[in-house]
Design an enzyme around this catalytic site. Structure first.
Site, PDB file in Angstrom:
ATOM      1  N   LYS A 283      64.767  28.087  15.188  1.00  0.00           N
ATOM      2  CA  LYS A 283      64.063  28.612  14.015  1.00  0.00           C
ATOM      3  C   LYS A 283      63.837  27.507  12.987  1.00  0.00           C
ATOM      4  O   LYS A 283      62.751  27.332  12.463  1.00  0.00           O
ATOM      5  CB  LYS A 283      64.881  29.754  13.376  1.00  0.00           C
ATOM      6  CG  LYS A 283      64.944  31.019  14.183  1.00  0.00           C
ATOM      7  CD  LYS A 283      63.737  31.898  14.054  1.00  0.00           C
ATOM      8  CE  LYS A 283      62.703  31.780  15.127  1.00  0.00           C
ATOM      9  NZ  LYS A 283      62.997  31.892  16.510  1.00  0.00           N
TER      10      LYS A 283
ATOM     11  N   GLU B 123      69.509  29.541  18.765  1.00  0.00           N
ATOM     12  CA  GLU B 123      68.383  30.261  18.160  1.00  0.00           C
ATOM     13  C   GLU B 123      68.172  29.828  16.714  1.00  0.00           C
ATOM     14  O   GLU B 123      67.047  29.585  16.269  1.00  0.00           O
ATOM     15  CB  GLU B 123      68.623  31.767  18.254  1.00  0.00           C
ATOM     16  CG  GLU B 123      67.620  32.632  17.530  1.00  0.00           C
ATOM     17  CD  GLU B 123      66.179  32.450  18.012  1.00  0.00           C
ATOM     18  OE1 GLU B 123      65.960  31.809  19.050  1.00  0.00           O
ATOM     19  OE2 GLU B 123      65.272  32.925  17.301  1.00  0.00           O
TER      20      GLU B 123
ATOM     21  N   TRP C 213      43.836  26.095  20.099  1.00  0.00           N
ATOM     22  CA  TRP C 213      45.122  25.384  20.126  1.00  0.00           C
ATOM     23  C   TRP C 213      44.936  24.331  21.195  1.00  0.00           C
ATOM     24  O   TRP C 213      44.805  24.655  22.369  1.00  0.00           O
ATOM     25  CB  TRP C 213      46.272  26.326  20.465  1.00  0.00           C
ATOM     26  CG  TRP C 213      47.612  25.638  20.476  1.00  0.00           C
ATOM     27  CD1 TRP C 213      48.285  25.127  19.412  1.00  0.00           C
ATOM     28  CD2 TRP C 213      48.420  25.361  21.623  1.00  0.00           C
ATOM     29  NE1 TRP C 213      49.478  24.568  19.819  1.00  0.00           N
ATOM     30  CE2 TRP C 213      49.584  24.696  21.175  1.00  0.00           C
ATOM     31  CE3 TRP C 213      48.299  25.616  22.973  1.00  0.00           C
ATOM     32  CZ2 TRP C 213      50.603  24.289  22.023  1.00  0.00           C
ATOM     33  CZ3 TRP C 213      49.303  25.210  23.829  1.00  0.00           C
ATOM     34  CH2 TRP C 213      50.441  24.544  23.346  1.00  0.00           C
TER      35      TRP C 213
ATOM     36  N   LYS D  65      51.579  31.074  18.919  1.00  0.00           N
ATOM     37  CA  LYS D  65      52.438  32.251  19.028  1.00  0.00           C
ATOM     38  C   LYS D  65      52.811  32.524  20.480  1.00  0.00           C
ATOM     39  O   LYS D  65      53.889  32.992  20.769  1.00  0.00           O
ATOM     40  CB  LYS D  65      51.758  33.476  18.442  1.00  0.00           C
ATOM     41  CG  LYS D  65      52.604  34.731  18.458  1.00  0.00           C
ATOM     42  CD  LYS D  65      53.927  34.555  17.730  1.00  0.00           C
ATOM     43  CE  LYS D  65      54.806  35.773  17.829  1.00  0.00           C
ATOM     44  NZ  LYS D  65      56.175  35.505  17.338  1.00  0.00           N
TER      45      LYS D  65
ATOM     46  N   ASN E 298      39.610  30.473  26.651  1.00  0.00           N
ATOM     47  CA  ASN E 298      41.055  30.336  26.432  1.00  0.00           C
ATOM     48  C   ASN E 298      41.677  30.192  27.808  1.00  0.00           C
ATOM     49  O   ASN E 298      41.518  31.056  28.662  1.00  0.00           O
ATOM     50  CB  ASN E 298      41.625  31.564  25.723  1.00  0.00           C
ATOM     51  CG  ASN E 298      43.157  31.531  25.686  1.00  0.00           C
ATOM     52  OD1 ASN E 298      43.749  30.454  25.658  1.00  0.00           O
ATOM     53  ND2 ASN E 298      43.787  32.693  25.738  1.00  0.00           N
ATOM     54  N   GLY E 299      42.390  29.074  28.041  1.00  0.00           N
ATOM     55  CA  GLY E 299      43.035  28.856  29.337  1.00  0.00           C
ATOM     56  C   GLY E 299      42.907  27.391  29.718  1.00  0.00           C
ATOM     57  O   GLY E 299      42.598  26.550  28.885  1.00  0.00           O
TER      58      GLY E 299
ATOM     59  N   ARG F 260      47.051  32.629  16.910  1.00  0.00           N
ATOM     60  CA  ARG F 260      47.082  32.155  18.309  1.00  0.00           C
ATOM     61  C   ARG F 260      46.783  30.675  18.422  1.00  0.00           C
ATOM     62  O   ARG F 260      47.175  30.007  19.368  1.00  0.00           O
ATOM     63  CB  ARG F 260      46.058  32.917  19.150  1.00  0.00           C
ATOM     64  CG  ARG F 260      46.253  34.414  19.222  1.00  0.00           C
ATOM     65  CD  ARG F 260      45.091  35.080  19.940  1.00  0.00           C
ATOM     66  NE  ARG F 260      44.996  34.652  21.312  1.00  0.00           N
ATOM     67  CZ  ARG F 260      45.636  35.232  22.325  1.00  0.00           C
ATOM     68  NH1 ARG F 260      46.422  36.257  22.074  1.00  0.00           N
ATOM     69  NH2 ARG F 260      45.522  34.800  23.548  1.00  0.00           N
TER      70      ARG F 260
HETATM   71  C1  AGP Z   1      60.208  31.384  19.114  1.00  0.00           C
HETATM   72  O1  AGP Z   1      60.399  31.416  17.718  1.00  0.00           O
HETATM   73  C2  AGP Z   1      59.126  30.420  19.518  1.00  0.00           C
HETATM   74  N1  AGP Z   1      57.895  30.756  18.872  1.00  0.00           N
HETATM   75  C3  AGP Z   1      58.992  30.257  21.021  1.00  0.00           C
HETATM   76  O2  AGP Z   1      60.149  29.599  21.479  1.00  0.00           O
HETATM   77  C4  AGP Z   1      58.827  31.555  21.838  1.00  0.00           C
HETATM   78  O3  AGP Z   1      60.030  32.293  21.825  1.00  0.00           O
HETATM   79  C5  AGP Z   1      58.518  31.175  23.284  1.00  0.00           C
HETATM   80  O4  AGP Z   1      57.286  30.484  23.314  1.00  0.00           O
HETATM   81  C6  AGP Z   1      58.451  32.383  24.231  1.00  0.00           C
HETATM   82  O5  AGP Z   1      57.442  33.249  23.816  1.00  0.00           O
HETATM   83  P1  AGP Z   1      57.384  34.704  24.497  1.00  0.00           P
HETATM   84  O6  AGP Z   1      58.613  35.446  24.101  1.00  0.00           O
HETATM   85  O7  AGP Z   1      56.126  35.319  23.952  1.00  0.00           O
HETATM   86  O8  AGP Z   1      57.317  34.507  25.993  1.00  0.00           O
END
Ligand code: AGP
Length: 612
Positions: free
Chosen positions: A489, A485, A74, A607, A100-101, A27
């Site tokens: 990646k 996509e 983060w 994440k 967190n926030g 996270r």
């Molecule tokens: C995808 O590989 C990325 N980690 C990022 O773009 C992610 O898809 C985006 O932050 C949305 O996350 P979510 O699907 O949990 O809302």
């Protein structure tokens, strides 16, 4: 996003907190810290970088105590550093918080507190909470925390300790997830279930603007306004090994290989077989009345989930003849959208905690639109705020780069389109059954794309191009969404600049970028646009560009026209995104691996982006 955890009981708390932080590290991993209350003193240990650095520090210090809080960070406000790491304390080190926030208007709050004599030691917004609790504290910690939360704006999952209350944790949640784990004469808190699953399976999900007071024996839940809440724990089935690497070098690689199983699980959750007729059907929970009222559909999401939305639009418009728009959640939330009660809004989010997506569906609710969530995390904020949630069954996705969640999203979105098409009379039961059989067959095609032969070829290509400074990804139709996509990646885990572009747009600018140092990945699958794609490939080759083609098995001609070819099985046109994305996931993985990047926890990323 950050991760918080806590424990109160009779065991030594430091190893419990450090172990939990290891599960929360995906996270946020700029820095980490713990606070332990023992002998009327709070000991704080913090370090920048990975949890392993904190673990070493805590072992060196031989931290003792049976109650404590932990945090992985983060960075949002204040760069990654030891002094900006949590936990943060008040002026006298009697109160500590983990958060967190984001606290809205924290600079103004800080100025007021400094004028009142408070001394700050960090640049974070979270430290403001410690000083506010100090200001409002008058002997009852829970009352003080409630007063503070009623007087601030923003999002929080929060843990608080006070030296005057040696056996008490006060926690609270608003728009950032927080769970309470119920043990035997011990209790836990965590941002994520995985961090406490090895300790207990009895979990209480806190809701927005709720807080809890935990001792080793008791848990009292109430709203921040003091209204008592009686909430029984859920028994959670999920297994921890689902979240472990199981022999793979990285979670991302494991999750790429898990896709056939994950898609099968997702399909089984929604596909039914009529024993008499043998026909397959799908039920996504729509009723005919609800569908009759749908005039248009808006999909709101971010990142990879937004790419899934682009493909869903093609499914729904072609199968259901309902107009669909796919909006960046970050834009939609401020756009005064032209939607109403006849608009179905679909929020797609793997984590269910993405701040922009949550804000977008909250905005949509103001217009009376019906909200459906497509989510991979049970009990996430998005699943709680939608009218209905359709879950992917991808299992915990730990790698920051989303892979199995994406293909499970596509699976569910295809089933959703079939259900809508059947219920609004665009397809009959036989046609739907045939389409379901096609997607059931896709898992075998994905397994083929994951063959050792394909892997060896992709590893070879990765070695050849891993030092390139830029990549272009081109496609048409759904191939364009897969190009986006694939580029995402690559850039997010290898730090190589990569751009997804519509192949038809090449001549309107990007073709100026083509030279011998520019690898171009082209989605060149058989289909209506194949000849156009070949023309684009010719334009690239005429300018010495290097072409890596993702092509349909059996297409031998393309070998002469390109530098590299990675084949995928020949599948139905609606299924191609599910197979075409696999080599792009592997290509990005192996290039990042070649470059010794931190594949599962790439720099600057989290994440789930639970802040705006
Ligand atoms: C995808 O590989 C990325 N980690 C990022 O773009 C992610 O898809 C985006 O932050 C949305 O996350 P979510 O699907 O949990 O809302």
């Amino acid at each position: 996003m950050c991760g918080i955890t806590g424990y109160v009981g009779s065991r030594q708390v430091a190893p419990i907190l450090v172990e939990a932080l290891g599960y929360l590290e995906y996270r946020g991993y700029d820095s980490a810290g713990i606070a332990v209350l023992h002998d009327n003193k709070i000991d704080i240990s913090r370090s920048i970088g990975k949890v392993s650095s904190l673990k070493f520090l805590v072992q060196q210090k031989k931290v003792e105590g049976q109650i404590g809080l932990g945090h992985t960070r983060w960075a949002t406000h204040g760069q990654p550093s030891e002094k900006n790491a949590h936990p943060h304390s008040d002026c006298h080190g009697k109160i500590v918080v983990v958060h967190n926030g984001i606290i809205d208007g924290h600079m103004e709050l800080k100025k007021v507190l400094e004028n009142e004599g408070h001394i700050f030691s960090s640049q974070t917004d979270s430290e403001v909470l410690a000083h506010l609790i100090e200001k409002y504290y008058d002997g009852d910690l829970s009352v003080a925390v409630g007063k503070v939360l009623k007087n601030i704006l923003g999002s929080y999952s929060l843990g608080v300790m006070h030296v005057d209350h040696p056996g008490l944790l006060v926690v609270a949640r608003h728009q950032s997830p927080l769970l309470v784990g119920c043990g035997d004469n011990e209790n836990f808190i965590s941002s994520d279930i995985r961090a406490i699953l090895s300790q207990t399976r009895r979990i209480i999900f806190l809701e927005d603007q709720e807080m809890a007071s935990l001792t080793a024996k008791d848990i009292h839940i109430e709203t921040i306004d003091g209204k008592k809440i009686d909430r029984k724990p859920h028994f959670v089935e999920e297994s921890l090994e689902q979240s472990e690497k199981n022999g793979y070098d990285h979670f991302m690689l494991k999750e790429i290989f898990e896709q056939p199983t994950a898609i099968k699980r997702t399909l089984e959750s929604r596909v039914f077989e009529d024993k008499k007729s043998g026909l397959l059907s799908v039920d996504m929970g729509f009723d005919e009345e609800e569908i009759k009222n749908i005039k248009n559909i808006v999909i709101v999401s971010c990142g990879t989930s937004w790419h899934a939305g682009l493909i869903a639009r093609r499914y729904i418009e072609k199968l259901c003849k309902i107009p669909v728009s796919v909006e960046y959640a970050a834009e939609f939330r401020y756009n005064e959208p032209l939607i109403d009660r006849k608009t179905l809004v679909i929020g797609i989010s793997q984590s269910g905690e993405t701040a922009d997506t949550l804000a977008a569906i909250r905005e949509a609710k103001k217009y009376g639109s019906r909200i459906i969530a497509l989510c991979n995390v049970v009990g996430s904020s998005l699943s709680r705020e939608a009218d209905r949630t359709i879950y992917t069954y991808a299992g915990p996705e730990i790698g920051v780069a989303s892979t199995k969640a994406f293909t499970c999203q596509l699976t569910l979105l295809y089933l959703l389109a079939l259900d809508l098409a059947y219920k609004n009379k665009q397809m009959d039961g036989d046609e739907v059954s045939k389409c379901i059989m096609k997607i059931q067959g896709i898992t075998a095609s994905i397994e083929k794309s994951l063959s050792t032969e394909n892997l060896d070829k992709i590893k070879h290509i990765s070695c050849k191009y891993s030092q390139s400074r830029n990549f272009l990804y081109l496609g048409r139709g759904s191939g364009f969404a897969i190009a986006l996509e694939g580029a995402l990646k690559l850039k997010e885990i290898s730090y190589i600049h990569a751009e997804g572009y519509h192949a038809g747009e090449m001549k309107h600018g990007p073709i100026a970028l083509i030279d011998k140092n520019m690898p171009v990945v082209v989605l060149a699958l058989k289909g209506r646009r194949y000849d156009k794609i070949l023309a684009n490939i010719a334009e690239i080759k005429a300018r010495d560009g290097k072409v890596i083609a993702i092509a349909t098995e059996g297409d031998d001609a393309i070998v002469e026209l390109t530098d590299e070819v990675i084949y995928v099985p020949d599948v139905d046109r609606f299924m191609t995104p599910l197979v075409a994305v696999i080599p792009l996931q592997l290509l990005s993985y192996y290039i990042a691996f070649q470059r010794n990047c931190d594949v599962d926890q790439p720099r600057n990323l989290a994440k789930s982006v639970t802040v705006e």
